[in-house]
Design a protein around this motif. Structure first.
Motif, PDB file in Angstrom:
ATOM      1  N   ALA A  74       0.840  -1.200   0.000  1.00  0.00           N
ATOM      2  CA  ALA A  74       0.000   0.000   0.000  1.00  0.00           C
ATOM      3  C   ALA A  74       0.875   1.251   0.000  1.00  0.00           C
ATOM      4  CB  ALA A  74      -0.903  -0.005   1.227  1.00  0.00           C
ATOM      5  N   ARG A  75       0.471   2.243  -0.787  1.00  0.00           N
ATOM      6  CA  ARG A  75       1.217   3.493  -0.841  1.00  0.00           C
ATOM      7  C   ARG A  75       0.537   4.611  -0.066  1.00  0.00           C
ATOM      8  NH1 ARG A  75       2.105   1.904  -6.391  1.00  0.00           N
ATOM      9  NH2 ARG A  75       0.313   3.147  -6.949  1.00  0.00           N
ATOM     10  N   THR A  76      -0.796   4.529   0.052  1.00  0.00           N
ATOM     11  CA  THR A  76      -1.513   5.535   0.839  1.00  0.00           C
ATOM     12  C   THR A  76      -2.510   4.836   1.761  1.00  0.00           C
ATOM     13  OG1 THR A  76      -3.298   5.838  -0.756  1.00  0.00           O
ATOM     14  CG2 THR A  76      -1.374   7.265  -1.018  1.00  0.00           C
ATOM     15  N   ALA A  77      -2.902   5.560   2.801  1.00  0.00           N
ATOM     16  CA  ALA A  77      -3.903   5.050   3.733  1.00  0.00           C
ATOM     17  C   ALA A  77      -4.740   6.231   4.201  1.00  0.00           C
ATOM     18  CB  ALA A  77      -3.237   4.368   4.924  1.00  0.00           C
ATOM     19  N   PHE A 106      -0.190   1.013   7.943  1.00  0.00           N
ATOM     20  CA  PHE A 106       0.124   0.255   6.732  1.00  0.00           C
ATOM     21  C   PHE A 106       0.249  -1.254   6.941  1.00  0.00           C
ATOM     22  CE2 PHE A 106       1.002   4.582   5.581  1.00  0.00           C
ATOM     23  CZ  PHE A 106       0.452   4.641   4.311  1.00  0.00           C
ATOM     24  N   SER A 107       0.108  -1.721   8.197  1.00  0.00           N
ATOM     25  CA  SER A 107       0.158  -3.169   8.398  1.00  0.00           C
ATOM     26  C   SER A 107      -0.918  -3.680   9.351  1.00  0.00           C
ATOM     27  CB  SER A 107       1.543  -3.596   8.893  1.00  0.00           C
ATOM     28  OG  SER A 107       1.801  -3.021  10.154  1.00  0.00           O
ATOM     29  N   GLY A 108      -1.563  -2.785  10.109  1.00  0.00           N
ATOM     30  CA  GLY A 108      -2.598  -3.208  11.049  1.00  0.00           C
ATOM     31  C   GLY A 108      -3.904  -3.532  10.352  1.00  0.00           C
ATOM     32  N   GLU A 109      -4.758  -4.204  11.071  1.00  0.00           N
ATOM     33  CA  GLU A 109      -6.061  -4.580  10.539  1.00  0.00           C
ATOM     34  C   GLU A 109      -6.900  -3.335  10.256  1.00  0.00           C
ATOM     35  OE1 GLU A 109      -9.623  -7.456  12.052  1.00  0.00           O
ATOM     36  OE2 GLU A 109      -7.597  -7.900  12.785  1.00  0.00           O
ATOM     37  N   THR A 124     -10.344  -1.743  12.582  1.00  0.00           N
ATOM     38  CA  THR A 124     -10.233  -2.197  13.965  1.00  0.00           C
ATOM     39  C   THR A 124      -9.459  -1.148  14.749  1.00  0.00           C
ATOM     40  OG1 THR A 124     -10.143  -4.489  13.217  1.00  0.00           O
ATOM     41  CG2 THR A 124      -9.350  -4.056  15.441  1.00  0.00           C
ATOM     42  N   PRO A 125      -9.944  -0.713  15.912  1.00  0.00           N
ATOM     43  CA  PRO A 125      -9.184   0.272  16.688  1.00  0.00           C
ATOM     44  C   PRO A 125      -7.865  -0.306  17.207  1.00  0.00           C
ATOM     45  CG  PRO A 125     -11.448   0.079  17.486  1.00  0.00           C
ATOM     46  CD  PRO A 125     -11.226  -1.039  16.529  1.00  0.00           C
ATOM     47  N   HIS A 126      -6.787   0.437  17.018  1.00  0.00           N
ATOM     48  CA  HIS A 126      -5.460   0.030  17.480  1.00  0.00           C
ATOM     49  C   HIS A 126      -4.948   1.056  18.480  1.00  0.00           C
ATOM     50  CE1 HIS A 126      -4.994  -2.934  14.245  1.00  0.00           C
ATOM     51  NE2 HIS A 126      -5.557  -2.036  13.466  1.00  0.00           N
ATOM     52  N   LEU A 127      -4.138   0.593  19.419  1.00  0.00           N
ATOM     53  CA  LEU A 127      -3.507   1.460  20.408  1.00  0.00           C
ATOM     54  C   LEU A 127      -2.055   1.668  19.992  1.00  0.00           C
ATOM     55  CD1 LEU A 127      -4.071   2.802  23.151  1.00  0.00           C
ATOM     56  CD2 LEU A 127      -3.266   0.712  24.236  1.00  0.00           C
ATOM     57  N   VAL A 128      -1.637   2.929  19.857  1.00  0.00           N
ATOM     58  CA  VAL A 128      -0.277   3.238  19.408  1.00  0.00           C
ATOM     59  C   VAL A 128       0.324   4.317  20.301  1.00  0.00           C
ATOM     60  CG1 VAL A 128       1.139   4.043  17.484  1.00  0.00           C
ATOM     61  CG2 VAL A 128      -0.967   2.811  17.011  1.00  0.00           C
ATOM     62  N   LYS A 129       1.569   4.080  20.754  1.00  0.00           N
ATOM     63  CA  LYS A 129       2.293   5.079  21.557  1.00  0.00           C
ATOM     64  C   LYS A 129       3.286   5.780  20.653  1.00  0.00           C
ATOM     65  CE  LYS A 129       4.238   6.659  25.541  1.00  0.00           C
ATOM     66  NZ  LYS A 129       4.551   8.030  25.219  1.00  0.00           N
ATOM     67  N   LYS A 170      -7.919   4.120  13.818  1.00  0.00           N
ATOM     68  CA  LYS A 170      -8.805   3.274  13.023  1.00  0.00           C
ATOM     69  C   LYS A 170      -8.479   3.522  11.558  1.00  0.00           C
ATOM     70  CE  LYS A 170     -13.712   2.367  12.247  1.00  0.00           C
ATOM     71  NZ  LYS A 170     -15.058   2.816  12.623  1.00  0.00           N
ATOM     72  N   VAL A 171      -7.873   2.532  10.918  1.00  0.00           N
ATOM     73  CA  VAL A 171      -7.516   2.638   9.507  1.00  0.00           C
ATOM     74  C   VAL A 171      -8.776   2.410   8.688  1.00  0.00           C
ATOM     75  CG1 VAL A 171      -6.040   1.736   7.654  1.00  0.00           C
ATOM     76  CG2 VAL A 171      -5.202   1.756  10.021  1.00  0.00           C
ATOM     77  N   LEU A 172      -9.106   3.356   7.820  1.00  0.00           N
ATOM     78  CA  LEU A 172     -10.314   3.242   6.997  1.00  0.00           C
ATOM     79  C   LEU A 172     -10.065   2.436   5.733  1.00  0.00           C
ATOM     80  CD1 LEU A 172     -11.635   6.890   7.374  1.00  0.00           C
ATOM     81  CD2 LEU A 172     -12.303   4.857   8.675  1.00  0.00           C
ATOM     82  N   TYR A 173      -8.943   2.705   5.071  1.00  0.00           N
ATOM     83  CA  TYR A 173      -8.592   1.950   3.860  1.00  0.00           C
ATOM     84  C   TYR A 173      -7.127   2.203   3.492  1.00  0.00           C
ATOM     85  CZ  TYR A 173      -9.127   6.415   1.365  1.00  0.00           C
ATOM     86  OH  TYR A 173      -9.008   7.711   0.950  1.00  0.00           O
ATOM     87  N   ARG A 174      -6.628   1.361   2.584  1.00  0.00           N
ATOM     88  CA  ARG A 174      -5.296   1.531   2.011  1.00  0.00           C
ATOM     89  C   ARG A 174      -5.414   1.430   0.505  1.00  0.00           C
ATOM     90  NH1 ARG A 174      -4.112  -2.846   5.563  1.00  0.00           N
ATOM     91  NH2 ARG A 174      -3.413  -2.022   7.554  1.00  0.00           N
ATOM     92  N   THR A 175      -4.532   2.141  -0.199  1.00  0.00           N
ATOM     93  CA  THR A 175      -4.517   2.012  -1.672  1.00  0.00           C
ATOM     94  C   THR A 175      -3.141   1.597  -2.136  1.00  0.00           C
ATOM     95  OG1 THR A 175      -3.910   4.327  -1.945  1.00  0.00           O
ATOM     96  CG2 THR A 175      -6.275   3.802  -1.996  1.00  0.00           C
TER      97      THR A 175
END
Length: 92
Positions: free
Chosen positions: A2-5, A67-70, A73-78, A87-92
């Protein structure tokens, strides 16, 4: 590869608050509503919407999840900015 998200995020100072937000999301709370209420990032006013961005544009930890998470799905990132609920909506 994926190049964009596109993603939504909520930025808070404490891990406990971020974990609580994820619990609220799992119970059916709307991401945009929680972003407006809790996010310390200016994007919070827009419901946490970061729009579309290129790989490498965000800080490394954030980029990795986007670019690699589901997707959706909500992810926790520090990061150096604090704790993000992403929350990643989509990747292209």
């Amino acid at each position: 590869m994926a190049r964009t998200a596109a993603a939504l995020h909520i930025l808070v100072k404490h891990k406990e608050q971020a974990e609580d937000i994820i619990k609220q999301l799992k119970k059916g709370a709307k991401f945009q509503t929680l972003a407006k209420k809790y996010s310390t990032c200016p994007s919070g006013k827009k419901g946490g919407d970061l729009g579309e961005f290129r790989k490498g544009q965000m800080v490394p930890q954030f980029d990795k999840v986007c670019f690699s998470g589901e997707v959706l799905t909500p992810h926790l990132v520090k990061t150096k900015f604090g704790w993000h609920v992403v929350k990643v909506l989509y990747r292209t």
